[in-house]
Design an enzyme around this catalytic site. Structure first.
Site, PDB file in Angstrom:
ATOM      1  N   ASP A 259       0.775  -1.271  -0.038  1.00 22.17           N
ATOM      2  CA  ASP A 259       0.066  -0.059  -0.002  1.00 22.17           C
ATOM      3  C   ASP A 259       0.935   1.337  -0.072  1.00 22.17           C
ATOM      4  O   ASP A 259       1.134   1.762   0.951  1.00 22.17           O
ATOM      5  CB  ASP A 259      -1.002  -0.118   1.083  1.00 22.17           C
ATOM      6  CG  ASP A 259      -1.950   0.981   1.446  1.00 22.17           C
ATOM      7  OD1 ASP A 259      -2.096   1.826   0.314  1.00 22.17           O
ATOM      8  OD2 ASP A 259      -2.401   1.343   2.175  1.00 22.17           O
TER       9      ASP A 259
ATOM     10  N   ASP B  29      -1.590   5.397  -5.564  1.00 20.36           N
ATOM     11  CA  ASP B  29      -1.837   4.651  -4.345  1.00 20.36           C
ATOM     12  C   ASP B  29      -2.116   3.019  -4.725  1.00 20.36           C
ATOM     13  O   ASP B  29      -3.008   2.834  -5.649  1.00 20.36           O
ATOM     14  CB  ASP B  29      -3.105   5.247  -3.701  1.00 20.36           C
ATOM     15  CG  ASP B  29      -3.412   4.591  -2.627  1.00 20.36           C
ATOM     16  OD1 ASP B  29      -2.974   3.314  -2.236  1.00 20.36           O
ATOM     17  OD2 ASP B  29      -4.635   4.916  -2.049  1.00 20.36           O
TER      18      ASP B  29
END
Length: 447
Positions: free
Chosen positions: A106, A296
């Site tokens: 992440d 992201d």
């Protein structure tokens, strides 16, 4: 995912070492590649699709608003991937002796956490970390809690020896979770590996990657990511090869041309850059004043301001705003191929029409990958997730702090949709136990 995220968004053909980006014996780089595996869920009904869409929207609203280092030589380590392009995860090893765990990769958050052995039934059936089985565990006796759009995780902060891609960091701070919301019970994933910058860390620990990059452990202070596409494959299996993360170098076999870098906006926290233009079906979308974008890997789709999202779908005849749990999303005719181009101040980067489709909600209607951000004031204008990142080789650079994009090579493109076995994890020059509690156990290999 951005600052924190639900595992709902986390969501290889055994390739040659060169194709996976592993250094060869003659390559004088300190770096390692980890092929990413993708987990592909069973077919879902409209209610499930709507719930996941709502979860992703809620997650973004909540998410964004002294270590010693062991240096090592070249090598490569394997990681994996989850949910018809919903998310991508990899493998870390933790403790002494080391045990492997699957974690979501992440770049939108900075904390490393794993579910602990005292979590009980609330943590589902994913493997849990047992500190009693490690000689290098150190409890810092500091509680922590991270709020997510669909719940929270809570526990205590500890230090451990953590390995990934053949690199090892002693006394790495991380969270041991003993309570979490049901949204995180996604076997075989046991936690999250945050790959953003230390100011975002809820546990106030330096991220694993940042320790390596700042300490000179890597040949180049950066990591690269390549993600695969299976969203347009009708018979994709539950687990699929997901791509690769290259630590300490860029893999020239996976991209062509040069890497176009863009400096981060302000002090590094997120991997946030400015977006210059956005074009849909050949028409320019007005993004004046709403152009900052977070890159992201932990977010499936692409979130943006309401005005820009409305303009995007205005270019698609037959599109309609969603209602209920699909509020903030749009549907559009599946027969329409939607062409999108991003520009961050250099080249135009195209997004495949296949990636514009998040899911199919009826025989003729599809749910679009662009949705309205509910982050509010103070957050970024855009969150650009995997729907775009599958189309480029992405590079996250420590100094100068920047994000780079390069065109995918034929080698990388050929990995999309390939029916193949998921790779086994490698843990560098040590042996790691494999959790037998996971749905798919994987044997450990040495580089």
């Amino acid at each position: 995912m951005f600052a924190s995220a639900s595992l709902t968004t986390l969501l290889l053909l055994v390739l040659s070492r060169d194709a996976l980006g592993a250094p060869t014996a003659s390559t004088a780089v300190v770096g390692r590649s980890m092929p990413i595996r993708r987990l592909n869920p069973s077919l879902q009904n409209l209610t499930q699709v709507a719930q996941k869409a709502k979860d992703q929207r809620d997650i973004l609203a909540a998410k964004y608003g002294g270590q010693s280092l062991q240096q090592r030589g070249t090598g490569y380590n394997l990681i994996v991937n989850q949910g018809i392009d919903t998310g991508y995860y990899g493998t870390i090893a933790i403790g002494t002796p080391p045990v492997s765990y699957d974690v979501i990769l992440d770049t939108g958050s900075s904390d490393l956490w794993l579910t602990g052995s005292t979590c009980g039934a609330g943590c589902g059936t994913s493997p849990t970390y047992d500190p009693a089985k490690s000689s290098t565990f150190q409890n810092l006796s500091t509680p922590f809690e991270i709020q997510y759009g669909s719940g929270a995780v809570a526990g205590y902060i500890a230090e451990e020896t953590v390995q990934m891609a053949g690199f090892s960091v002693a006394k790495q701070g991380f969270g041991v979770v003993n309570a979490l919301s049901s949204a995180f019970n996604t076997n075989p994933v046991s936690g999250i590996m945050g790959l953003a910058w230390s100011p975002l860390s809820s546990t106030r620990q330096t991220p694993f990657w940042q320790t390596l990059a700042s300490g000179g452990s890597w040949d180049s202070a950066l990591f690269g990511v390549q993600l695969t596409r299976y969203g347009n494959v009708s018979n994709a299996a539950q687990n699929e090869p997901g791509g690769v993360i290259d630590m300490g170098y860029t893999n020239s076999s996976l991209y062509t041309g040069s890497i176009e870098y863009h400096n981060l906006v302000g002090t590094p926290q997120y991997w946030e850059i400015n977006m210059n233009t956005l074009t849909v079906q050949g028409k320019s979308i007005d993004i004046a004043g709403i152009s900052s974008a977070i890159i992201d890997t932990g977010t499936t789709n692409i979130a943006g301001p309401a005005s820009a999202i409305a303009s995007i779908y205005a270019q698609i005849p037959g599109s309609q705003a969603g209602t209920g749990q699909l509020e903030g999303y749009y549907t559009y005719p599946c027969s329409t191929a939607v062409n999108v181009q991003f520009n961050f101040g250099g080249n135009n980067w195209s997004m495949s029409p296949a990636d514009f489709t998040h899911s199919q909600v009826s025989t003729t209607e599809c749910l679009g990958a662009f949705f309205i951000s509910s982050i509010g004031q103070g957050g970024p204008s855009w969150v650009i997730g995997d729907a775009f990142l599958k189309n480029v080789y992405s590079v996250f650079k420590y100094n100068p702090a920047s994000v780079g994009f390069a065109a995918l090579s034929e080698t990388a493109i050929a990995q999309n949709g390939v029916k193949a076995a998921v790779p086994s994890p490698t843990i560098g020059a040590v042996t790691a136990a494999t959790n037998t509690a996971a749905i798919l156990t994987r044997s450990t290999q040495l580089p």
